[in-house]
Design a protein around this motif. Structure first.
Motif, PDB file in Angstrom:
ATOM      1  N   PRO C 389       0.770  -1.284  -0.017  1.00 12.23           N
ATOM      2  CA  PRO C 389       0.112  -0.169  -0.122  1.00 12.23           C
ATOM      3  C   PRO C 389       0.843   1.448  -0.030  1.00 12.23           C
ATOM      4  CG  PRO C 389      -0.222  -1.453   1.847  1.00 12.23           C
ATOM      5  CD  PRO C 389       0.825  -1.940   1.297  1.00 12.23           C
ATOM      6  N   LEU C 390       2.153   1.149  -0.049  1.00  7.48           N
ATOM      7  CA  LEU C 390       2.969   2.448   0.162  1.00  7.48           C
ATOM      8  C   LEU C 390       2.614   3.513  -1.129  1.00  7.48           C
ATOM      9  CD1 LEU C 390       6.627   3.008   1.243  1.00  7.48           C
ATOM     10  CD2 LEU C 390       5.695   3.978  -0.826  1.00  7.48           C
ATOM     11  N   GLY C 391       2.597   2.968  -2.285  1.00  8.08           N
ATOM     12  CA  GLY C 391       2.432   3.813  -3.177  1.00  8.08           C
ATOM     13  C   GLY C 391       1.013   4.556  -3.348  1.00  8.08           C
ATOM     14  N   PRO C 392      -0.052   3.909  -3.072  1.00 13.66           N
ATOM     15  CA  PRO C 392      -1.430   4.515  -2.982  1.00 13.66           C
ATOM     16  C   PRO C 392      -1.535   5.445  -1.893  1.00 13.66           C
ATOM     17  CG  PRO C 392      -1.490   1.915  -3.354  1.00 13.66           C
ATOM     18  CD  PRO C 392      -0.075   2.334  -3.150  1.00 13.66           C
ATOM     19  N   SER C 393      -0.639   5.255  -0.492  1.00 16.56           N
ATOM     20  CA  SER C 393      -0.595   6.071   0.454  1.00 16.56           C
ATOM     21  C   SER C 393      -0.353   7.356  -0.040  1.00 16.56           C
ATOM     22  CB  SER C 393       0.501   5.571   1.485  1.00 16.56           C
ATOM     23  OG  SER C 393       0.032   4.388   1.828  1.00 16.56           O
ATOM     24  N   ALA C 394       0.457   7.556  -0.944  1.00 18.10           N
ATOM     25  CA  ALA C 394       0.903   9.109  -1.524  1.00 18.10           C
ATOM     26  C   ALA C 394      -0.081   9.829  -2.115  1.00 18.10           C
ATOM     27  CB  ALA C 394       2.103   8.948  -2.263  1.00 18.10           C
ATOM     28  N   VAL C 395      -1.130   9.382  -2.394  1.00 20.07           N
ATOM     29  CA  VAL C 395      -2.341   9.720  -3.023  1.00 20.07           C
ATOM     30  C   VAL C 395      -3.382  10.569  -2.026  1.00 20.07           C
ATOM     31  CG1 VAL C 395      -4.532   9.150  -4.233  1.00 20.07           C
ATOM     32  CG2 VAL C 395      -2.316   8.040  -4.964  1.00 20.07           C
ATOM     33  N   SER C 396      -3.062  10.208  -0.757  1.00 21.12           N
ATOM     34  CA  SER C 396      -4.036  10.950   0.079  1.00 21.12           C
ATOM     35  C   SER C 396      -4.069  12.325   0.286  1.00 21.12           C
ATOM     36  CB  SER C 396      -3.953  10.200   1.439  1.00 21.12           C
ATOM     37  OG  SER C 396      -4.093   8.811   1.696  1.00 21.12           O
ATOM     38  N   PRO C 397      -2.829  12.998   0.272  1.00 25.64           N
ATOM     39  CA  PRO C 397      -2.652  14.564   0.202  1.00 25.64           C
ATOM     40  C   PRO C 397      -3.421  14.957  -1.159  1.00 25.64           C
ATOM     41  CG  PRO C 397      -0.520  13.438   0.753  1.00 25.64           C
ATOM     42  CD  PRO C 397      -1.395  12.143   0.337  1.00 25.64           C
ATOM     43  N   ILE C 398      -3.144  14.577  -2.098  1.00 26.59           N
ATOM     44  CA  ILE C 398      -3.549  15.050  -3.575  1.00 26.59           C
ATOM     45  C   ILE C 398      -5.279  14.871  -3.423  1.00 26.59           C
ATOM     46  CG2 ILE C 398      -3.557  14.669  -6.143  1.00 26.59           C
ATOM     47  CD1 ILE C 398      -0.780  15.100  -4.763  1.00 26.59           C
ATOM     48  N   ILE C 399      -5.700  14.073  -2.766  1.00 20.91           N
ATOM     49  CA  ILE C 399      -7.433  13.983  -2.791  1.00 20.91           C
ATOM     50  C   ILE C 399      -7.605  15.152  -2.010  1.00 20.91           C
ATOM     51  CG2 ILE C 399      -9.226  12.605  -2.145  1.00 20.91           C
ATOM     52  CD1 ILE C 399      -7.851  11.580  -4.430  1.00 20.91           C
ATOM     53  N   ALA C 400      -6.891  15.308  -0.811  1.00 20.70           N
ATOM     54  CA  ALA C 400      -7.179  16.234   0.188  1.00 20.70           C
ATOM     55  C   ALA C 400      -7.242  17.619  -0.688  1.00 20.70           C
ATOM     56  CB  ALA C 400      -6.301  16.371   1.410  1.00 20.70           C
ATOM     57  N   LEU C 401      -6.298  17.952  -1.340  1.00 22.12           N
ATOM     58  CA  LEU C 401      -6.065  19.313  -2.133  1.00 22.12           C
ATOM     59  C   LEU C 401      -7.103  19.339  -3.187  1.00 22.12           C
ATOM     60  CD1 LEU C 401      -2.112  19.296  -3.259  1.00 22.12           C
ATOM     61  CD2 LEU C 401      -3.301  20.491  -1.420  1.00 22.12           C
ATOM     62  N   ARG C 402      -7.461  18.209  -3.952  1.00 22.60           N
ATOM     63  CA  ARG C 402      -8.666  18.278  -4.787  1.00 22.60           C
ATOM     64  C   ARG C 402      -9.860  18.560  -3.923  1.00 22.60           C
ATOM     65  NH1 ARG C 402     -11.002  12.815  -6.893  1.00 22.60           N
ATOM     66  NH2 ARG C 402     -11.527  12.432  -4.700  1.00 22.60           N
ATOM     67  N   ASP C 403     -10.133  17.923  -3.018  1.00 23.87           N
ATOM     68  CA  ASP C 403     -11.449  17.989  -2.135  1.00 23.87           C
ATOM     69  C   ASP C 403     -11.732  19.371  -1.386  1.00 23.87           C
ATOM     70  OD1 ASP C 403     -12.099  15.768  -3.315  1.00 23.87           O
ATOM     71  OD2 ASP C 403     -11.956  14.434  -1.648  1.00 23.87           O
ATOM     72  N   TYR C 404     -10.596  19.595  -0.689  1.00 22.27           N
ATOM     73  CA  TYR C 404     -10.587  20.880   0.153  1.00 22.27           C
ATOM     74  C   TYR C 404      -9.893  22.118  -0.184  1.00 22.27           C
ATOM     75  CZ  TYR C 404     -12.403  16.687   2.808  1.00 22.27           C
ATOM     76  OH  TYR C 404     -12.837  15.591   3.100  1.00 22.27           O
ATOM     77  N   PHE C 405      -8.809  21.911  -0.787  1.00 20.22           N
ATOM     78  CA  PHE C 405      -7.900  23.022  -0.865  1.00 20.22           C
ATOM     79  C   PHE C 405      -7.460  23.527  -2.240  1.00 20.22           C
ATOM     80  CE2 PHE C 405      -7.103  20.632   3.061  1.00 20.22           C
ATOM     81  CZ  PHE C 405      -7.636  21.707   3.980  1.00 20.22           C
ATOM     82  N   ARG C 406      -8.351  23.076  -3.286  1.00 21.58           N
ATOM     83  CA  ARG C 406      -8.161  23.623  -4.478  1.00 21.58           C
ATOM     84  C   ARG C 406      -7.898  24.965  -4.535  1.00 21.58           C
ATOM     85  NH1 ARG C 406     -10.266  21.020  -9.429  1.00 21.58           N
ATOM     86  NH2 ARG C 406     -11.156  19.108  -8.517  1.00 21.58           N
ATOM     87  N   SER C 407      -8.315  25.851  -3.865  1.00 24.91           N
ATOM     88  CA  SER C 407      -8.110  27.433  -3.925  1.00 24.91           C
ATOM     89  C   SER C 407      -6.684  27.546  -3.508  1.00 24.91           C
ATOM     90  CB  SER C 407      -9.053  27.948  -3.023  1.00 24.91           C
ATOM     91  OG  SER C 407      -8.854  27.724  -1.358  1.00 24.91           O
TER      92      SER C 407
END
Lengths: 808, 206, 431
Positions: C389-407
């Protein structure tokens, strides 16, 4: 679901596949190609490149799995084309290409590159990677033969797995980590594996390239033909690639019965001699003491007249033939017939006084096949270091021991390439083989006797050391048979097509088709050949002695260099010097034919077609891809012309006609046709097919000499790279020969005052010379090991007593 | 055969005796090779290969996978500054900058005298005491840029034989992830972990 | 588990508080009794995957010998609980190890401690030495005929070795690369290809308490479905960071504002990472009153993971925070699988570019698509394209950027770089 089969659904189509098979293979065999880079059918899956991701239904929903690591299960539902699968494949390709240099126009792999092909088939078409690509110094040589371009590498681990799983020399490894991961060697410890070329062939990109082929051709310009290599007695299956009549490379073909795709570097790169400028390309005859080029007609007439004259004066027994092991079976058959019919002699031998009795080699009862190794209970190797002399057998024995759990026993005077996989290893003093055998027979080494007490014992026997001589091997076979009556035995001999030549009757006591030269056998051939001398003739040693004494006046050398290849080169040199008349059919001038009266240029490998027979008796085709160099002609054709001029035409005409005659008159070869070998039996046929082997040889225990009592004994044996004629003219391999070296054990070195690299003088009964000392933990105390036939090395003969002094 | 000191060979034999298979000893032996030569040399890796019965390439494959096997000459004091998320949130980048600036050594490098090496590393497991810094793997928690500068000066002038975490924490640390309990007298003697079976635990008996 | 006096790491103190009584008792119990007790306790593995410890034990294959490996390779950013257990209560770990060994009929155990933890390793070694001297380890422990040998194996700097199959490879002397699954559990094929139990430090440290309290008593420590207590490593912008042993069932608000003492300098809470660097992020708008339990966290699309909670205040640059986490996974990738090796580095490069003022309008979409290539469909739990699961773990922050911090990305583009104080100036390109 039937026995051993399961039903799976691939993209909506029901498929019946073998139970337990990996999905990637099962799908492929059913016509569905799942893209991949790291998976290779002959190696364990690692699931690293992730290109073969497919979707399967699981109790917990759809899941992406790697087809290369997943065995099929009954009822498995597989989707290889869905949106998520496509997304995964496109992503993997984009990731792989992100840091790839895309230097396809100058890449050897371009045009036959899986990465290129799959980018075309499955890739996104454009790169969104705008960052700076990873760079490495490139290319870096990692051995004398292989270069590495780490920028092109996609880290599929095929090369490292090959070294670890298949060839057993893990000299290249994954280094560093994460995005900086690279393949590399240890500094100053090159990738000097005898099998390195395989990594180049299986590299799915142009990361590993071979020096002999680099920048030589584009794959789409190559003409290809399948053939068999004669640089390895297993006759691995190869593809010969040429452009504009120049041979540019050989690649391994996966013949399940023999090489399974792999080749030694000698078999792979040992083709450069074919285009050497030193090839003999025109007939040459001696005029006023000088060899000068003459026309074919003139040369053949000189030869025929002179041979005829000797025959008229002293009969066929004054003539002799040495050689015939380097060509095809059709050449060998023609040679055997030529000797008997035209020369009227049985003085003919393809062996060079360095191997076992012809009946033992050609007609051992229950001869093992290579495939027997996989299912053996115990494999005993008492003979040469397979890694040095029998590369395909080495890989197969290693696989059996390492991957298939077969018990392996190795007996050899020093370390061998298989020791790390042996459950039992015995070393003994060179020359002491018979004594060890007696000990074993009397019950010493119970662990060995235990290993021989199981079912399916396969014994590989051959010449372990020149000090023991060839007779030991037959005694070993006899002992194994005594202990394990159901055993199978594979007698080893390392020269090209020796087994084919023996089967064709190129021996003083054999006739074609494994027929003993005795009145009964002669009768069977009588119709085709007419009357032939009834009694066995001279073997090579006796022929040479006959030349010295004058009883043999004329000698025909056919692709043979006894001065280099005989254990006792002194005898060969003196005999050839004494020869009244010497004719050589060969591709090069060498130490044995330099003083010949006539040299006739021979067509070489890939310049003629025919069949060959390997160590297990497997007959396969060799093929022609280009015309012979200059005016060279196949041995067969030359011999026919001489015979005709002597008034004793052989009536063969062509190679295929010769093969038809073989199939008619040679009992063990009955019914074998080129057609069969070209089509339904491309992997070859093991002779005999019907059990119709007229000659049945059961190994017997022969008496041998005792080990000498001396402080140091000499162990001389063959190594992969030596000063043989073809290697000498193959520049890429020539430099790999170790040269004049003497391996000394770490325990003896201080006593002798010899350091690694020191110059030492070796003196034996038959010779002396200077060597470079190698302090070698693989050589036991009391033993000095010298690789045979090295460039610039003195000749030491076979007597094992040696004195070593350091040269000040 | 071995180029190692008798003491190191003795330790190597002990390490090998701890495992069912020789190859398992490769990691502790790599540490011993570093202790022997100051950093992991090619000769050291070749030596480990002999002890473990594998090829030098296989040893290097392992050694290069891990960050703590230093294959370049390393200073007597290896200063490692955590810049992972929790420390970053509390100013790790500034602490690293202070370390580099005060020592004159950019991260990933060593000074000319071979005294100090500076590196930034991933999480050291001291996130509750951010910013975390280690000297020869002995931990200091709650390091600020100013304290980082003082640490560099202290290492340069005091040149301690043994690097002791408790001592450094008192001098240069602030908040800790948890109470460390009673003070210890032991510490590191070089740029490798101080651990009993490696023989690398120094004691600062004064 | 974490009630320790100043000298709790010594044998004297540990014995004085009832230490090793449970290990001695375990010798008198059968394997089935022990496995059932642990199953019944509901103890979940505390290494991050939260898998039932008792169930894991029951997978042990029939082959012998088997090994026990304690995973003390704690390296997930934000996590420092095991360090405390190792340093402060090594005997508790040793006792738990003995119980685990007895339950699984193991006679040879290894404790794999990360190389950057020499002090914890020294303390555990000292505890082992004391235990050997007391006859609790070695041949014939506690006067029985049961033998148990324990060896500490020091790591050397590789987060991935916390993945249990990578840990086994590392212990065997190979690169710490995770092995293919299946087999999913080393209990089937583990160390030297033999059945092996791999348990985390916290998991094993719970065992003396489970035996002392009984499975019911242990379960009763929690008011939620997750039994016992659990350790949380709280870090980042809270007033009182540290390790807290908590009952399951408290809310995030309670954790951050009561246990953690609220936000440092009374800044506003912007986001937190609920379960170590791999976990998808939470934000106050949606998640503050959720219960801190395995199921509630999973239902909200994240996990408790290693128990690390990283709190970020309003002054934190989310691009930079994301970059730091992605950098971690990119640096710690073992390099085997293409999507992880290449994808995480690509994400790291894009984030750094945005932070440094070279962002492009397409970059967020590109990052989302690259992430989609590492973790197909961007689901939680991730649909992996990789071995571990290491690789997919790196995706979590990107999802956060997309969902909450696009601005915030837009702000970086508009500003020509990071608008927050203290950018990346001090960190240069990786060599």
């Amino acid at each position: 679901m039937t026995d051993g089969r399961v039903t799976i659904s691939v993209d909506g189509v029901q498929r019946d596949v073998p139970a337990g098979e990996l999905l990637i293979k099962a799908a492929q065999d059913q016509g569905t190609y799942i893209p991949r880079f790291c998976w290779h059918e002959r190696m364990k899956p690692v699931g690293m490149c992730r290109m073969c991701l497919v979707q399967i239904e699981t109790p917990r929903g759809l899941a992406l799995i790697t087809a290369c690591t997943t065995p099929v299960a009954d009822g498995m539902v597989v989707d290889t084309e869905g949106d998520q699968v496509k997304k995964a494949q496109e992503a993997v390709l984009e990731f792989l290409l992100a840091n790839h240099p895309l230097d396809c126009p100058v890449c050897d792999k371009g045009g036959e590159c899986p990465l290129q092909d799959q980018a075309l088939a499955y890739g996104p078409g454009e790169s969104r990677f705008v960052e700076i690509k990873r760079t490495f110094e490139k290319p870096i040589p990692i051995s004398d033969l292989v270069l590495l371009d780490r920028e092109r590498c996609i880290l599929c681990a095929r090369c490292t797995r090959f070294c670890d799983e298949i060839s057993g020399d893990p000299l290249i490894e994954f280094m560093e980590r994460a995005n900086l991961t690279e393949i590399n060697t240890f500094p100053d410890l090159p990738f000097s594996s005898y099998y390195s070329g395989n990594t180049v062939q299986i590299c799915p990109v142009g990361a590993l390239t071979a020096k002999p082929y680099r920048f030589r051709a584009r794959p789409w310009d190559l003409v290809r033909v399948e053939s068999s290599s004669l640089f390895d007695t297993a006759h691995p299956r190869i593809e010969v690639h040429a452009s504009q009549n120049q041979i540019l490379r050989l690649t391994g073909v996966d013949n399940d019965a023999t090489n399974q795709g792999w080749l030694s570097d000698k078999a792979r790169f040992g083709f450069e001699y074919l285009d050497s400028h030193d090839r003999v390309t025109a007939p040459m005859a001696r005029r006023d003491g000088e060899l000068v080029e003459v026309g074919w007609r003139e040369a053949l007439e000189i030869v025929a007249n002179r041979l005829d004259l000797i025959k008229q004066e002293d009969g066929g027994q004054a003539l002799a033939v040495i050689g015939g092991a380097q060509g095809t079976n059709e050449d060998a058959y023609t040679l055997a017939k030529f000797a008997r019919v035209a020369l009227e002699t049985n003085n003919i031998d393809c062996r060079l006084d360095d191997t076992m009795a012809s009946h033992f080699l050609a007609a051992t009862v229950d001869r093992a096949t290579i495939a027997d190794l996989d299912t053996a209970g115990t494999i005993l190797v008492w003979g040469p270091d397979l890694k040095e002399e029998h590369p395909t057998l080495y890989l197969r024995v290693r696989r059996a021991a390492q991957e298939l759990g077969v018990r392996l026993v190795v007996i050899h005077p020093r370390a061998t390439g298989l020791d790390d996989r042996a459950t039992l290893k015995l070393a003994y003093r060179p020359g002491g083989g018979f004594e060890l055998l007696d000990e074993i027979a009397e019950g010493a080494h119970p662990e060995l006797l235990h290993a021989l007490s199981v079912d399916r014992v396969v014994a590989l026997v051959g010449v372990a050391s020149m000090a023991d001589g060839p007779a030991l091997a037959e005694s070993v076979a006899a002992l194994v048979r005594q202990k394990s009556p159901s055993c199978r035995i594979l007698p080893l001999n390392s020269r090209a097509n020796t087994f084919g030549a023996l089967d064709m009757g190129v021996a003083p006591d054999l006739l074609p088709g494994r027929v003993a030269l005795a009145p009964a056998g002669v009768g069977a051939l009588g119709e085709g050949w007419g009357p032939i001398p009834p009694r066995p003739g001279r073997d090579t040693r006796s022929i040479l002695e006959g030349l010295e004494s004058g009883e043999v006046r004329g000698l025909l050398l056919v692709g043979a260099d006894p001065v280099r290849d005989m254990p006792d080169p002194g005898l060969a040199m003196e005999a050839l010097e004494a020869a009244e008349y010497l004719i050589s059919i060969d591709t090069f001038i060498h130490d044995s034919n330099r003083d010949a009266d006539v040299i006739l240029p021979a067509a070489a490998f890939a310049e003629k077609e025919g069949t060959v027979t390997n160590v297990e008796g497997r007959v396969q085709r060799v093929n022609q891809i280009r015309p012979a160099a200059g005016q060279a002609r196949p041995d067969r054709a030359i011999l026919e012309d001489i015979a005709t001029l002597m008034g004793a035409g052989l009536g063969l005409g062509s190679a295929e006609a010769a093969s038809k005659e073989i199939a008619e008159v040679a009992p063990a070869y009955q019914g074998v046709t080129w057609d069969q070998l070209d089509w339904e039996h491309r992997d070859g046929l093991v002779i005999p097919l019907t059990g119709a082997q007229p000659l049945q040889h059961i190994p017997v225990a022969l008496k041998g000499k005792k080990a000498p009592r001396a402080a140091l004994t000499l162990h001389v044996s063959r190594v992969m790279y030596d000063d043989g004629v073809r290697l000498r003219h193959s520049p890429s391999l020539r430099r790999l020969a170790p040269g004049p070296v003497a391996h000394i054990s770490p325990s003896d070195a201080p006593k002798l005052g010899a350091r690694d690299g020191a110059r030492v003088r070796l003196v034996t009964q038959r010779g002396e010379g200077e060597f470079r000392a190698v302090i070698d933990p693989g050589t036991p105390g009391g033993v000095v090991y010298v690789p045979r036939n090295q460039p610039n090395a003195a000749i030491l003969g076979t007597d094992p007593v040696v004195r070593v002094t350091v040269v000040k | 055969m071995s180029n190692w000191s008798e003491g190191t060979q003795e330790r190597a034999r002990h390490v090998l005796s701890l495992y069912p298979e020789k190859r398992s000893a490769v990691m502790p032996l790599l540490y011993l090779a570093m202790v022997e030569d100051g950093h992991l040399t090619e000769q050291g890796m070749a030596e480990v290969a002999v002890w473990c019965g594998i090829t030098p390439a296989q040893v290097q494959a392992v050694a290069s996978f891990y960050t703590m096997y230093k294959r370049e000459p390393t200073g007597r004091y290896l200063i490692s500054c955590c810049t992972s998320i929790s420390c970053m949130l509390l100013g790790a980048d500034q602490v690293l900058h202070a370390l580099e600036d005060q020592s004159g050594v950019p991260h990933g490098e060593t000074d000319h005298g071979g005294l100090l090496s500076v590196e930034h590393v991933e999480c050291l497991g001291a996130c509750g005491g951010a910013v975390a810094v280690q000297v020869n793997y002995e931990l200091i928690e709650g390091v600020t840029p100013d304290r980082a500068r003082s640490l560099v000066d202290w290492l340069k002038t005091a040149e301690p034989e043994v690097v002791n975490g408790d001592e450094m924490q008192e001098l240069f640390g602030t908040r800790r992830s948890f109470d460390w309990a009673i003070r210890e007298e032991s510490g590191a003697v070089g740029p490798y972990p101080a651990f009993q079976s490696l023989g690398t635990v120094g004691s600062e008996e004064k | 588990m974490t009630e320790h006096p100043a000298d709790s790491h010594t044998m004297l103190r540990y014995r004085a508080t009832g230490g090793y009584d449970q290990a001695r008792r375990a010798l008198g119990m059968t394997r089935d009794q022990l496995v059932e007790e642990v199953k019944a306790s509901g103890l979940l593995g505390r290494g991050g995957a939260a898998f039932s410890a008792g169930l894991k034990w029951s997978f042990l294959g029939p082959a012998r010998p088997t090994y026990l490996v304690i995973n003390a390779d704690e390296s997930e950013p934000g996590t420092f609980k095991d360090r405390q257990l190792l340093e402060r209560d090594p005997h508790q770990l040793v006792e738990g190890l003995i119980i685990t060994a007895i339950a699984n009929e193991v006679h040879r155990a290894f404790i794999y401690i990360r190389g950057e933890y020499p002090k914890p390793a020294r303390r555990v070694q000292a505890a082992l030495d004391e235990a050997y001297a007391a006859g609790f380890l070695g041949s014939g422990i506690f006067g029985s005929d049961y033998d148990l040998e324990v060896v500490i194996h020091l790591g050397a700097g590789a987060y991935i070795c916390g993945e249990e199959t990578a840990l086994i490879n590392s212990l065997e002397g190979f690169r710490g690369e995770p092995r293919l699954k299946p087999p999913y559990f080393p209990a089937a094929i583990g160390l030297y290809m033999l059945p092996t139990i791999v348990n985390n430090v916290e998991t094993v440290s719970n065992l003396p308490h489970i035996l002392a309290l009984g499975s019911d008593g242990f379960a009763a420590l929690s008011s939620s479905a997750d039994t016992g207590t659990f350790m949380t490593s709280l870090s980042g912008h809270v007033k009182r960071p540290g390790n807290y042993e908590l009952p399951h069932g408290i809310t995030w608000r309670e954790l951050i504002f009561e246990v953690g003492g609220g936000m440092r300098r009374d800044r506003k809470l912007k986001a937190w990472i609920p379960g170590g660097a791999s976990a998808p992020w939470f934000v106050p708008e949606h998640h503050l009153d959720l219960e801190m339990s395995k199921d509630a966290t999973a239902a909200a699309g994240s996990m408790l993971g290693s128990g690390a909670v990283i709190v970020m205040d309003e002054d934190t640059c989310m691009v930079r925070a994301a970059e730091r986490i992605v950098r971690f996974f990119s640096h710690e990738s073992c390099g085997q699988c293409t999507p992880c090796r290449e994808g995480t580095t690509w994400l790291e490069m894009i984030l750094r570019r945005i932070e440094q003022g070279q962002g492009r309008a397409v970059d967020l979409d590109l990052m989302i698509d690259v992430s989609d290539g590492i973790s197909i469909g961007l689901e939680w739990p991730p649909k992996m394209t990789t071995i571990c699961p290491l690789g997919p773990s790196a995706v979590s922050p990107i999802i956060a950027l997309r969902d909450y911090f696009r601005s915030e990305i837009d702000l970086h583009l508009a500003n020509g770089g990071c608008p927050f104080p203290g950018g990346l100036a001090a960190i240069e390109e990786e060599e």
